[in-house]
Write an enzyme that holds these catalytic residues in place. Structure first.
Site: not given
Ligand code: PBG
Length: 337
Positions: A208, A218, A229, A245, A260, A286, A325
């Site tokens: 990830k 977010r 992060r 990983e 991801k 997203s 989605y």
């Molecule tokens: C963090 C998390 C993230 C997404 C899902 N869970 C990323 C983040 O905030 O760093 C992103 C999913 C998306 O953008 O559709 N637990």
């Protein structure tokens, strides 16, 4: 020279297999199936009306009632699963609400499981970012030399273990281990087994990345994050690091490996599928959705074929399981064919 007087030197004609739709379908290599699509869902505590998310047409923060209706549509469409995120009213430093068996996420999991039984796979997101007041995916340790917040890996693992048990007890079939802490799969497996939940599987977000494509998410989870992060999610410049990983997560007992985001990481998906013999999943995040929707809304690209092409690329790269989605809508298109 007449049209029929073709060059006979050309014995190889790949175009023969593209002559009509029936032939193209016969030789098609990639088949996306509704049963392998996972729909992410957001449930917001205390909401009375579903709340739309900017940039993601059709995606909302759900109320209990709208969640129920969406699950009915998911069942009707025959998609494979749902990935549930909860947004609580109360956040604190430790993300305590994540451990509340009656909290927003556990309650949603319990409701969904009662509604679907085993007709689709209920996946609970295991991460603290929606529950912490600082928005990080784990609990904080002492700040670094520059005063930046740092996430305490091993203290976070303790909480992940407890959260996994709460989510399993709420009825999750599968835990989506998404926090990118070292050892999270092993800690989650140990906690689940210790509580008698050896039947609950782990979808490991093994690779990830610290991606700029998480923007609309977010907003969807009302992220409190200030900063980034980068000390736990991966550097987008690295590919070989993903292999490490992925191997670690496989060794720790992951049941499914997740990459991801998806569209900027097709090389990683491909390598993951060569590296391990576990099922490979990928999450079209997203911002990836938002780019396609925005371009389509401006008439720059044709929406439906663009979406199908993007998903085909993820499948072709090696991820049979796709988190998107668009899951219900795409399943509708696939069922119609
Ligand atoms: C963090 C998390 C993230 C997404 C899902 N869970 C990323 C983040 O905030 O760093 C992103 C999913 C998306 O953008 O559709 N637990």
């Amino acid at each position: 020279m007449s049209a029929s007087n073709k060059s006979h030197a050309l014995s190889q004609r790949p175009r023969r297999l593209r002559a009509n739709a029936a032939i193209r379908n016969l030789v098609s290599e990639t088949q996306i199936r509704p049963e392998q699509l996972i729909l992410p869902l957001f449930v917001r505590e205390g909401l009375t009306e579903p709340k739309p998310i900017t940039g993601l047409p059709g995606v909302v923060q759900h109320t209990t009632a709208s969640l129920r209706a969406e699950i009915d549509r998911a069942l009707e469409a025959g998609i494979g699963g749902v990935m549930v995120f909860g947004i609580p009213n109360h956040r604190d430093e430790l993300g305590s609400e994540a451990l509340n068996p009656n909290g927003v996420l556990s309650k949603a999991i319990r409701d969904i499981r009662a509604q679907v039984g085993d007709r689709l796979v209920v996946i609970a997101d295991l991460c603290l970012d929606e529950f912490t007041s600082h928005g990080h995916c784990g609990v904080l340790g002492a700040p670094d030399a520059s005063g930046n917040a740092t996430v305490d890996n091993d203290a976070t693992l303790e909480i992940y273990g407890q959260m996994a048990v709460v989510l399993a007890e709420a009825g999750a079939h599968m835990i989506g281990a998404s926090g990118m802490m070292d050892g999270q799969v092993a800690a989650t497996r140990r906690a689940l087994d210790g509580a008698g939940h050896d039947e609950v599987s782990i979808l490991a977000y093994a690779a990830k990345y610290a991606s700029a494509f998480y923007g609309p998410f977010r907003e969807a989870v009302e992220s409190q994050l200030d900063g980034d992060r980068k000390t736990y999610q991966q550097d987008p410049r690295n590919a070989r690091e993903s292999l490490r990983e992925i191997k670690l997560d496989a060794e720790e007992g992951a049941d499914i490996i997740m990459v991801k985001p998806a569209l900027s990481y097709l090389d990683i998906i491909h390598q993951a599928s060569q590296l391990v013999d576990l099922p490979i999943a990928s999450y079209v995040v997203s911002g990836e959705m938002a780019m396609i929707e925005a371009a389509a809304a401006q008439g720059l690209i044709n929406r439906e074929p663009a979406i199908l092409e993007a998903l085909a690329s993820v499948h072709r790269a090696g991820a049979n399981i796709i988190c998107t989605y668009w899951a219900i809508e795409v399943a509708g298109w696939l069922n119609r064919r």
